[in-house]
Design a protein around this motif. Sequence first.
Motif, mmCIF file in Angstrom:
data_model
loop_
_atom_site.group_PDB
_atom_site.id
_atom_site.type_symbol
_atom_site.label_atom_id
_atom_site.label_comp_id
_atom_site.label_asym_id
_atom_site.label_seq_id
_atom_site.Cartn_x
_atom_site.Cartn_y
_atom_site.Cartn_z
ATOM 1 N N LEU A 38 -20.609 -16.758 -7.032
ATOM 2 C CA LEU A 38 -21.692 -16.771 -6.018
ATOM 3 C C LEU A 38 -21.190 -17.807 -5.043
ATOM 4 O O LEU A 38 -22.050 -17.147 -4.118
ATOM 5 N N LYS A 39 -19.756 -18.494 -4.890
ATOM 6 C CA LYS A 39 -19.813 -18.857 -3.749
ATOM 7 C C LYS A 39 -19.128 -17.554 -2.956
ATOM 8 O O LYS A 39 -19.071 -17.557 -1.089
ATOM 9 N N ALA A 40 -18.786 -16.314 -3.694
ATOM 10 C CA ALA A 40 -18.086 -15.221 -2.672
ATOM 11 C C ALA A 40 -19.500 -14.807 -2.040
ATOM 12 O O ALA A 40 -19.481 -13.919 -1.194
ATOM 13 N N ILE A 41 -20.794 -14.797 -3.245
ATOM 14 C CA ILE A 41 -21.523 -13.614 -2.668
ATOM 15 C C ILE A 41 -22.444 -14.206 -1.937
ATOM 16 O O ILE A 41 -23.925 -13.256 -1.541
ATOM 17 N N VAL A 42 -23.012 -15.337 -1.860
ATOM 18 C CA VAL A 42 -23.627 -15.921 -1.104
ATOM 19 C C VAL A 42 -23.559 -16.606 0.100
ATOM 20 O O VAL A 42 -22.118 -17.133 0.039
ATOM 21 N N ARG A 43 -24.647 -16.434 1.404
ATOM 22 C CA ARG A 43 -23.910 -16.771 2.990
ATOM 23 C C ARG A 43 -25.406 -17.027 3.054
ATOM 24 O O ARG A 43 -26.171 -17.022 2.601
ATOM 25 N N LEU A 44 -25.432 -18.628 3.681
ATOM 26 C CA LEU A 44 -26.539 -19.187 4.415
ATOM 27 C C LEU A 44 -26.388 -18.109 5.986
ATOM 28 O O LEU A 44 -25.705 -18.652 6.428
ATOM 29 N N VAL A 45 -27.639 -18.256 6.111
ATOM 30 C CA VAL A 45 -27.583 -17.134 7.803
ATOM 31 C C VAL A 45 -28.567 -18.136 8.099
ATOM 32 O O VAL A 45 -30.257 -18.452 8.139
ATOM 33 N N ASP A 46 -28.152 -18.888 9.481
ATOM 34 C CA ASP A 46 -29.170 -19.374 10.545
ATOM 35 C C ASP A 46 -30.037 -18.178 11.536
ATOM 36 O O ASP A 46 -30.351 -16.800 11.436
ATOM 37 N N ASN A 47 -31.062 -19.092 12.594
ATOM 38 C CA ASN A 47 -31.920 -18.478 13.239
ATOM 39 C C ASN A 47 -30.918 -17.859 14.080
ATOM 40 O O ASN A 47 -31.760 -16.546 15.020
ATOM 41 N N GLY A 49 -28.039 -15.926 13.471
ATOM 42 C CA GLY A 49 -27.101 -15.056 12.634
ATOM 43 C C GLY A 49 -26.179 -16.070 12.846
ATOM 44 O O GLY A 49 -25.712 -14.249 11.909
ATOM 45 N N ASN A 50 -26.154 -16.718 12.309
ATOM 46 C CA ASN A 50 -24.651 -17.425 12.135
ATOM 47 C C ASN A 50 -24.250 -17.821 10.775
ATOM 48 O O ASN A 50 -25.464 -17.827 10.197
ATOM 49 N N GLU A 51 -23.481 -17.012 9.683
ATOM 50 C CA GLU A 51 -23.038 -16.764 7.880
ATOM 51 C C GLU A 51 -22.721 -18.536 8.006
ATOM 52 O O GLU A 51 -21.176 -18.777 8.514
ATOM 53 N N TYR A 52 -22.843 -19.211 7.154
ATOM 54 C CA TYR A 52 -22.185 -20.170 6.245
ATOM 55 C C TYR A 52 -22.175 -19.952 4.621
ATOM 56 O O TYR A 52 -22.817 -19.115 4.058
ATOM 57 N N LYS A 53 -20.757 -20.007 4.645
ATOM 58 C CA LYS A 53 -20.411 -20.466 3.241
ATOM 59 C C LYS A 53 -20.560 -21.586 2.196
ATOM 60 O O LYS A 53 -20.786 -22.355 2.654
ATOM 61 N N ALA A 54 -21.103 -21.672 0.615
ATOM 62 C CA ALA A 54 -21.136 -22.365 0.633
ATOM 63 C C ALA A 54 -20.017 -22.862 -0.071
ATOM 64 O O ALA A 54 -18.612 -22.549 -0.069
#
Length: 105
Positions: A38-47, A49-54
């Motif tokens: 799940l750490k590899a397949i999930v990202r948070l994306v902000d408004n 467009g920046n992506e953040y890993k768990a």
Amino acid sequence: TDGTVTYKVTPKDLTASATIWDFEISLDTHTGNLDQDLKAIVRLVDNKGNEYKAIKWEGDVPGGHHREGLLRFSPITPRPTFIEFNIQAISNTKETGLRWILDGR
């Protein structure tokens, strides 16, 4: 749902004072095993467009037909107006995403 897996995602404390952003996750399938990282397949994306890993998964080990636990992220600063929780589908052909609007709290 990405066709074979149903994801249920519930954010816990996303307030400005939270030191960790936790997302409670439940995965269910009737075919195959839930062996994805799940750490590899999930990202948070902000408004923007920046992506953040768990930073951590605390929950069931990979495998089986049901998994649940917490996926933990560092809070995003500066605080975005919204975040998207993007899950790379097992089929690798699409992403499944959920969006939350963040207020000033």
